[in-house]
Design a protein around this motif. Structure first.
Motif, PDB file in Angstrom:
ATOM      1  N   ALA A  92      -0.658  66.344  77.821  1.00  0.00           N
ATOM      2  CA  ALA A  92      -2.153  66.428  78.286  1.00  0.00           C
ATOM      3  C   ALA A  92      -2.931  67.377  77.624  1.00  0.00           C
ATOM      4  CB  ALA A  92      -1.812  67.295  79.874  1.00  0.00           C
ATOM      5  N   LEU A  93      -2.420  68.258  76.891  1.00  0.00           N
ATOM      6  CA  LEU A  93      -3.094  69.233  75.724  1.00  0.00           C
ATOM      7  C   LEU A  93      -3.638  68.391  74.921  1.00  0.00           C
ATOM      8  CD1 LEU A  93      -0.843  72.351  76.284  1.00  0.00           C
ATOM      9  CD2 LEU A  93      -3.544  72.083  77.183  1.00  0.00           C
ATOM     10  N   LEU A  94      -2.721  67.844  74.357  1.00  0.00           N
ATOM     11  CA  LEU A  94      -3.243  66.800  73.002  1.00  0.00           C
ATOM     12  C   LEU A  94      -4.416  65.966  73.668  1.00  0.00           C
ATOM     13  CD1 LEU A  94      -2.757  65.795  70.351  1.00  0.00           C
ATOM     14  CD2 LEU A  94      -1.019  64.252  70.969  1.00  0.00           C
ATOM     15  N   TYR A  95      -4.219  65.206  74.695  1.00  0.00           N
ATOM     16  CA  TYR A  95      -5.217  64.204  75.175  1.00  0.00           C
ATOM     17  C   TYR A  95      -6.463  64.914  75.424  1.00  0.00           C
ATOM     18  CZ  TYR A  95      -7.610  61.485  78.694  1.00  0.00           C
ATOM     19  OH  TYR A  95      -8.539  60.674  79.267  1.00  0.00           O
ATOM     20  N   PHE A  96      -6.657  66.160  76.093  1.00  0.00           N
ATOM     21  CA  PHE A  96      -7.483  67.044  76.346  1.00  0.00           C
ATOM     22  C   PHE A  96      -8.407  67.175  75.124  1.00  0.00           C
ATOM     23  CE2 PHE A  96      -5.530  69.009  80.285  1.00  0.00           C
ATOM     24  CZ  PHE A  96      -5.610  67.758  80.967  1.00  0.00           C
ATOM     25  N   VAL A  97      -7.460  67.615  73.942  1.00  0.00           N
ATOM     26  CA  VAL A  97      -8.441  68.178  72.756  1.00  0.00           C
ATOM     27  C   VAL A  97      -9.195  66.921  72.146  1.00  0.00           C
ATOM     28  CG1 VAL A  97      -7.893  68.773  70.171  1.00  0.00           C
ATOM     29  CG2 VAL A  97      -6.947  69.863  72.074  1.00  0.00           C
ATOM     30  N   VAL A  98      -8.448  65.757  72.230  1.00  0.00           N
ATOM     31  CA  VAL A  98      -8.908  64.487  71.478  1.00  0.00           C
ATOM     32  C   VAL A  98     -10.174  64.056  72.213  1.00  0.00           C
ATOM     33  CG1 VAL A  98      -8.427  61.843  71.216  1.00  0.00           C
ATOM     34  CG2 VAL A  98      -6.659  63.730  70.640  1.00  0.00           C
ATOM     35  N   MET A  99     -10.008  64.045  73.504  1.00  0.00           N
ATOM     36  CA  MET A  99     -11.153  63.468  74.430  1.00  0.00           C
ATOM     37  C   MET A  99     -12.460  64.378  74.248  1.00  0.00           C
ATOM     38  SD  MET A  99     -10.282  60.472  75.559  1.00  0.00           S
ATOM     39  CE  MET A  99     -11.659  60.092  76.323  1.00  0.00           C
ATOM     40  N   SER A 100     -11.877  65.742  74.398  1.00  0.00           N
ATOM     41  CA  SER A 100     -13.240  66.757  74.334  1.00  0.00           C
ATOM     42  C   SER A 100     -13.912  66.398  72.789  1.00  0.00           C
ATOM     43  CB  SER A 100     -12.759  68.018  74.373  1.00  0.00           C
ATOM     44  OG  SER A 100     -12.284  68.408  75.514  1.00  0.00           O
ATOM     45  N   PHE A 314      -9.680  72.796  80.645  1.00  0.00           N
ATOM     46  CA  PHE A 314      -9.493  72.161  79.452  1.00  0.00           C
ATOM     47  C   PHE A 314     -10.154  70.726  78.862  1.00  0.00           C
ATOM     48  CE2 PHE A 314      -6.138  75.511  79.499  1.00  0.00           C
ATOM     49  CZ  PHE A 314      -6.409  76.263  78.349  1.00  0.00           C
ATOM     50  N   ASN A 315     -10.533  70.164  80.106  1.00  0.00           N
ATOM     51  CA  ASN A 315     -10.787  68.872  79.667  1.00  0.00           C
ATOM     52  C   ASN A 315     -12.210  68.709  80.293  1.00  0.00           C
ATOM     53  OD1 ASN A 315     -10.644  66.176  78.868  1.00  0.00           O
ATOM     54  ND2 ASN A 315      -9.844  65.428  81.108  1.00  0.00           N
ATOM     55  N   LEU A 316     -13.162  69.039  79.664  1.00  0.00           N
ATOM     56  CA  LEU A 316     -14.563  69.083  80.321  1.00  0.00           C
ATOM     57  C   LEU A 316     -15.484  68.205  79.486  1.00  0.00           C
ATOM     58  CD1 LEU A 316     -14.844  73.047  80.662  1.00  0.00           C
ATOM     59  CD2 LEU A 316     -14.164  71.267  82.283  1.00  0.00           C
ATOM     60  N   ASP A 317     -15.426  66.876  79.557  1.00  0.00           N
ATOM     61  CA  ASP A 317     -16.142  65.951  78.980  1.00  0.00           C
ATOM     62  C   ASP A 317     -17.576  65.948  79.008  1.00  0.00           C
ATOM     63  OD1 ASP A 317     -13.519  64.849  77.860  1.00  0.00           O
ATOM     64  OD2 ASP A 317     -13.457  63.305  79.733  1.00  0.00           O
ATOM     65  N   GLY A 318     -17.789  66.231  80.278  1.00  0.00           N
ATOM     66  CA  GLY A 318     -19.504  66.444  80.508  1.00  0.00           C
ATOM     67  C   GLY A 318     -20.073  67.457  79.940  1.00  0.00           C
ATOM     68  N   THR A 319     -19.197  68.567  79.976  1.00  0.00           N
ATOM     69  CA  THR A 319     -19.608  70.022  79.231  1.00  0.00           C
ATOM     70  C   THR A 319     -19.986  69.712  77.720  1.00  0.00           C
ATOM     71  OG1 THR A 319     -18.769  71.250  81.094  1.00  0.00           O
ATOM     72  CG2 THR A 319     -19.227  72.343  79.055  1.00  0.00           C
ATOM     73  N   ALA A 320     -18.699  69.128  77.248  1.00  0.00           N
ATOM     74  CA  ALA A 320     -18.815  68.730  75.769  1.00  0.00           C
ATOM     75  C   ALA A 320     -20.141  68.065  75.164  1.00  0.00           C
ATOM     76  CB  ALA A 320     -17.601  68.173  75.554  1.00  0.00           C
ATOM     77  N   ILE A 321     -20.360  66.982  75.917  1.00  0.00           N
ATOM     78  CA  ILE A 321     -21.398  66.138  75.857  1.00  0.00           C
ATOM     79  C   ILE A 321     -22.677  66.845  75.866  1.00  0.00           C
ATOM     80  CG2 ILE A 321     -23.042  64.194  76.348  1.00  0.00           C
ATOM     81  CD1 ILE A 321     -20.440  62.704  77.562  1.00  0.00           C
ATOM     82  N   TYR A 322     -22.765  67.999  76.811  1.00  0.00           N
ATOM     83  CA  TYR A 322     -23.968  68.451  77.262  1.00  0.00           C
ATOM     84  C   TYR A 322     -24.084  69.679  76.100  1.00  0.00           C
ATOM     85  CZ  TYR A 322     -26.522  72.553  79.150  1.00  0.00           C
ATOM     86  OH  TYR A 322     -27.555  73.457  79.452  1.00  0.00           O
ATOM     87  N   LEU A 323     -22.931  70.251  75.457  1.00  0.00           N
ATOM     88  CA  LEU A 323     -23.424  71.357  74.499  1.00  0.00           C
ATOM     89  C   LEU A 323     -23.898  70.825  73.268  1.00  0.00           C
ATOM     90  CD1 LEU A 323     -20.038  73.293  75.050  1.00  0.00           C
ATOM     91  CD2 LEU A 323     -22.331  73.994  75.610  1.00  0.00           C
ATOM     92  N   THR A 324     -23.513  69.502  72.722  1.00  0.00           N
ATOM     93  CA  THR A 324     -24.026  69.179  71.554  1.00  0.00           C
ATOM     94  C   THR A 324     -25.359  68.475  71.647  1.00  0.00           C
ATOM     95  OG1 THR A 324     -22.648  67.156  71.824  1.00  0.00           O
ATOM     96  CG2 THR A 324     -22.010  68.688  70.502  1.00  0.00           C
TER      97      THR A 324
END
Length: 459
Positions: A92-100, A314-324
């Motif tokens: 799960a942690l590896l998946y979260f880092v890659v997807m983020s 740890f898996n905040l894809d929407g927040t990651a898109i927003y930040l950049t």
């Protein structure tokens, strides 16, 4: 097994016939429409209704810690192999880092494609960035974040409202019960009874969802009106489009390749949760229901208990898109565009910053301000440019975060052989509907025996 399969359709039909909760979600839609109308026509009255929305969100948050605790303890306590839990957590942690990282990269690409907009920055808006950066700084650095996972006492993990504290204590208790063998079975029985009570309380709380949705939407529209939407429509629509593409293309393809499940079937299954998130602008309101629904869908209890709560931090894809995207928009609007090297370093920085976003009140805007303050302070004042539409963007962030964790749970469960494929097909086909009246995840879903059966077949 064949008898249960034959009885499932008739039982599901009967349950659906007695189910009246669909009226509840129709009421939520009507409440959202009324809230928008009130906010536009009577903005001051709409703003005054904010406590209704805050109250509903507070009621749901009240249920999160006990639900996570019961789910994880039951899941881990019923699994005989401790290594199985570790394998799921590591995957799960590896998946979260890659997807983020992937989500952040997409945000950078789309952010560079958006047309540059000239916006004037007033003195009042200049101070917003500094205020938000202060808020992010108060949340502490990485060390404080990690130390904050340890509660002051075992009971406080259920009362302080921190997901990670609850997760930590539940893991300890689950492994302790697991180590007790047959002696721990009595504790599991008691916790299972408590879990049923907690989900029943949640079902009762959901009946005030229309009131909460009405107050939340009326307040947002009353505060911002439509001027902010007109002035900043480009970046907002660009963000919405990017989130939609990420969900339908990136997550959709990943889900299809790994699990053979259509993203549209999954979205249909969690449609009520998405509606709840849109009406409250908070993915946390759907967290307890997601835990119950994923277990009902056929993902093992232990996997759901580990992946879903951890993903919410740890898996905040929407927040990651927003930040950049927001960082690039601010830089371009202030006439100080970022070079390629600066964008790459920003990407690396935001990978770390996005992981702490869930621990900050007003997470997206505060984390953005904190990131810019550390990475390029000259852009900090520009945070004020997007304050007017941040609440509207937070809805897309929350929905994307939620769907990302829904897909992630199924993908990780499939990789670790913790998904009952027959059960998934049965649920998504509508032959085993989720019991909305009790929200009991054990109602016809995967139980401890299934956990052990799945684990026994794991290579």
């Amino acid at each position: 097994m064949s008898t249960g399969a034959q009885n499932a359709p008739s039982a599901g039909t009967a349950a659906r016939g007695r189910d009246r909760t669909h009226f509840l979600y129709i009421a939520v839609i009507v409440a959202v429409a009324l809230g928008i109308a009130v906010g536009l026509v009577f903005p001051e009255a709409g703003t005054a209704l904010k406590p209704l929305g805050d109250g509903f969100v507070g009621l749901v948050k009240m249920m999160i810690s006990p639900i996570i605790f019961c789910t994880i303890v039951l899941g881990i306590g019923s699994v005989r192999k401790a290594a199985q839990v570790g394998r799921v957590g590591g995957t799960a942690l590896l998946y979260f880092v890659v997807m983020s990282t992937f989500a952040l990269a997409i945000g950078l690409v789309v952010g560079n494609l958006l047309p540059v907009t000239d916006l004037e920055l007033t003195d009042e808006l200049r101070g917003v960035g500094a205020e938000r950066a202060e808020l992010a700084e108060e949340s502490g650095g990485t060390v404080d974040f990690l130390l904050g996972i340890i509660p002051t006492s075992l009971p406080s993990a259920l009362t302080d409202g921190s997901v990670l504290e609850t997760l930590f204590v539940a893991l300890l208790v689950g492994f302790a019960i697991q180590g007790l063998g047959t002696t721990g079975e009595r504790a599991l029985t008691a916790i299972e009874a408590i879990q049923k009570i907690v989900f029943k309380v949640l079902a009762m709380v959901m009946w005030v969802a229309p009131i909460g949705a009405f107050g939340a939407i009326a307040a947002v529209v009353g505060e911002t009106g439509v001027d902010a939407l007109k002035a900043l429509g480009i970046v907002m629509l660009g963000f919405y489009a990017t989130c939609a593409l990420f969900i339908l293309v990136v997550l959709g393809v990943l889900l299809k390749v790994v699990t053979k499940i259509s993203i549209f079937s999954l979205l249909r299954y969690v449609a009520r949760e998405i509606l709840l998130i849109v009406s409250t602008s908070s993915s946390e309101t759907a967290l307890p229901r997601l835990i119950a629904k994923m277990e009902h869908l056929g993902v093992s209890r232990s996997t759901v208990g580990i992946v879903v709560p951890t993903g919410y931090s740890f898996n905040l894809d929407g927040t990651a898109i927003y930040l950049t995207m927001a960082s690039l928009f601010i830089a371009n609007s202030l006439g100080d565009p970022l070079s390629v090297s600066e964008q790459v370093s920003l990407l690396v920085f935001m990978i770390i910053a996005s992981k702490g976003a869930a621990g900050v009140s007003g997470a997206g805007l505060a984390t953005l301000a904190g990131g810019l303050a550390s990475h390029k302070p000259a852009l900090l004042d520009g945070v004020g440019l997007i304050v007017g539409i941040d609440r509207f963007m937070s809805e897309a962030r929350a929905v994307t975060n939620f769907i990302g964790n829904t897909v992630g749970t199924l993908v990780i469960g499939t990789w670790t052989h913790q998904v009952d494929r027959a059960r998934v097909e049965q649920v998504l086909a509508g032959r085993a509907p989720f019991d909305e009246r009790t929200m009991d995840p054990t109602h016809g879903s995967v139980d401890a025996r299934t956990d052990e059966r799945v684990a026994a077949t794991t290579p």
